[in-house]
Enzyme design. Structure first.
Site, PDB file in Angstrom:
ATOM      1  N   ASP A 162       0.865  -1.170   0.000  1.00  0.00           N
ATOM      2  CA  ASP A 162       0.000   0.000   0.000  1.00  0.00           C
ATOM      3  C   ASP A 162       0.914   1.236   0.000  1.00  0.00           C
ATOM      4  O   ASP A 162       2.080   1.141   0.396  1.00  0.00           O
ATOM      5  CB  ASP A 162      -0.863  -0.044   1.262  1.00  0.00           C
ATOM      6  CG  ASP A 162      -1.620   1.237   1.474  1.00  0.00           C
ATOM      7  OD1 ASP A 162      -2.284   1.702   0.530  1.00  0.00           O
ATOM      8  OD2 ASP A 162      -1.546   1.784   2.600  1.00  0.00           O
ATOM      9  N   ASP A 203      -0.310   5.079   0.833  1.00  0.00           N
ATOM     10  CA  ASP A 203      -0.609   6.061   1.886  1.00  0.00           C
ATOM     11  C   ASP A 203      -0.569   5.422   3.271  1.00  0.00           C
ATOM     12  O   ASP A 203      -1.308   4.478   3.548  1.00  0.00           O
ATOM     13  CB  ASP A 203      -1.990   6.677   1.666  1.00  0.00           C
ATOM     14  CG  ASP A 203      -1.977   7.673   0.528  1.00  0.00           C
ATOM     15  OD1 ASP A 203      -1.178   8.617   0.592  1.00  0.00           O
ATOM     16  OD2 ASP A 203      -2.761   7.491  -0.426  1.00  0.00           O
TER      17      ASP A 203
HETATM   18  C1  XBP Z   1      -5.503   6.093   1.134  1.00  0.00           C
HETATM   19  C2  XBP Z   1      -6.537   6.903   0.500  1.00  0.00           C
HETATM   20  C3  XBP Z   1      -6.174   7.910  -0.495  1.00  0.00           C
HETATM   21  C4  XBP Z   1      -5.616   9.204   0.010  1.00  0.00           C
HETATM   22  C5  XBP Z   1      -5.939  10.308  -0.956  1.00  0.00           C
HETATM   23  O1  XBP Z   1      -5.943   4.742   1.261  1.00  0.00           O
HETATM   24  O2  XBP Z   1      -7.697   6.704   0.734  1.00  0.00           O
HETATM   25  O3  XBP Z   1      -7.364   8.203  -1.089  1.00  0.00           O
HETATM   26  O4  XBP Z   1      -6.136   9.519   1.288  1.00  0.00           O
HETATM   27  O5  XBP Z   1      -5.573  10.009  -2.244  1.00  0.00           O
HETATM   28  P1  XBP Z   1      -4.941   3.521   1.002  1.00  0.00           P
HETATM   29  P2  XBP Z   1      -6.471  10.520  -3.515  1.00  0.00           P
HETATM   30  O6  XBP Z   1      -3.729   3.826   1.805  1.00  0.00           O
HETATM   31  O7  XBP Z   1      -5.683   2.347   1.547  1.00  0.00           O
HETATM   32  O8  XBP Z   1      -4.658   3.413  -0.454  1.00  0.00           O
HETATM   33  O9  XBP Z   1      -6.922  11.906  -3.177  1.00  0.00           O
HETATM   34  O10 XBP Z   1      -5.555  10.472  -4.716  1.00  0.00           O
HETATM   35  O11 XBP Z   1      -7.661   9.599  -3.636  1.00  0.00           O
HETATM   36 MG    MG Z   2      -3.010   3.016   3.563  1.00  0.00          MG
END
Ligand code: XBP
Ligand code: MG
Length: 266
Positions: free
Chosen positions: A18, A20
């Site tokens: 993953d 983020d």
């Molecule tokens: C992370 C997210 C992402 C970011 C924002 O979830 O939900 O949407 O917060 O990115 P994960 P965008 O770590 O499970 O992937 O604004 O590009 O959607």
């Molecule tokens: Mg995440």
């Protein structure tokens, strides 16, 4: 106790990460700040503080998160969708800029783990709900161009986690079975996505996800661990006993244990 490399019961071909909260510390001081700047530029009074943003993170995907928040604020549906789209587009520009200036950094220990896996010939991939416009340049900048063999973003997997599609597409691209790979996540939504795709999953929590229900995880750590700080084990249902850091040997053993022992009973 740790087995020697020759005793690995698993057959680890790939690790799927993953982005983020896992590869990078990007939420509290990254996306949240960018969302707030977008509100400010649009002359809206809304600001997401650290605590509120933690709750909003339950909704994956930035545009969906905005939509859900605006709904809570009773913004009418027609206006809401348009506004969420516009704010998200601007937030994406701001975040992309922040990332290109080096404001988003890898979590401690991630670079060391990627090096160890790469040196051992383990294939690297990414499955994220983030947008390709910032994900790809950021990964190239932080970890080197082409470091990940497959990068699956929200454009290819529009149904966001906890839906397993991002992980399924990553496995398809790598042309491997789920039992040959391990997912590395930071959150409950990510864990559910990985488990629904049939993958063993280690969760490396952060301040936003420490309290999540992670009962399905094959291993839970409070950090990746590096030469400065060892990681603490928060849950270890397969008795993998990592050595103060998430390492190749632990991940290798995880494929064997989790595939053989999905309920965590030895
Ligand atoms: C992370 C997210 C992402 C970011 C924002 O979830 O939900 O949407 O917060 O990115 P994960 P965008 O770590 O499970 O992937 O604004 O590009 O959607
Ligand atoms: Mg995440």
């Amino acid at each position: 106790m740790h087995g020697s490399p020759q005793s690995f019961p698993g057959d680890l071909r790939a690790v799927i990460f993953d982005v983020d909260g896992t590869l990078v510390d990007s939420e509290r001081d990254g996306h949240r700040v960018a969302f707030n700047r977008a509100f400010e530029e649009a002359e809206l009074p809304d600001r997401w503080d650290v605590e509120l943003y933690g709750k909003l993170l339950e909704i994956t995907g930035g545009e969906r998160r905005l939509n859900s928040y605006l709904e809570q604020q009773s913004v009418p549906a027609a206006e809401r969708e348009q506004l969420a789209r516009r704010l998200h587009a601007r937030k994406t520009e701001i975040f992309t800029e922040m990332a290109s200036h080096g404001e988003i950094t890898p979590r401690a220990g991630v670079r060391e783990l990627l090096d160890e896996l790469g040196d051992a010939g383990v294939r690297l991939a990414v499955a994220t709900t983030g947008s390709s416009v910032w994900v790809n340049p950021m990964l190239d900048r932080l970890f080197g161009p082409g470091r990940f063999e497959a990068v699956v973003t929200s454009e290819e997997a529009p149904i966001r986690k906890p839906d397993p599609s991002a992980y399924r597409i990553a496995l398809e691209r790598l042309a491997i079975a789920p039992r040959a790979a391990v997912a590395v996540e930071d959150s409950r939504n990510g864990l559910r996505a990985a488990k629904s795709a049939g993958l063993a999953c280690v969760v490396v929590v952060n301040d936003y996800t420490r309290e999540h229900d992670l009962g399905e995880a094959d291993l839970v750590l409070d950090g990746f661990g590096d030469s400065d700080a060892t990681s603490r084990i928060l849950a270890d249902p397969h008795s993998l006993d990592p050595p103060g850091r998430l390492d190749l040997e632990t991940l290798s053993r995880m494929t064997g244990r989790a595939a053989r022992d999905p309920l965590g009973e030895e």
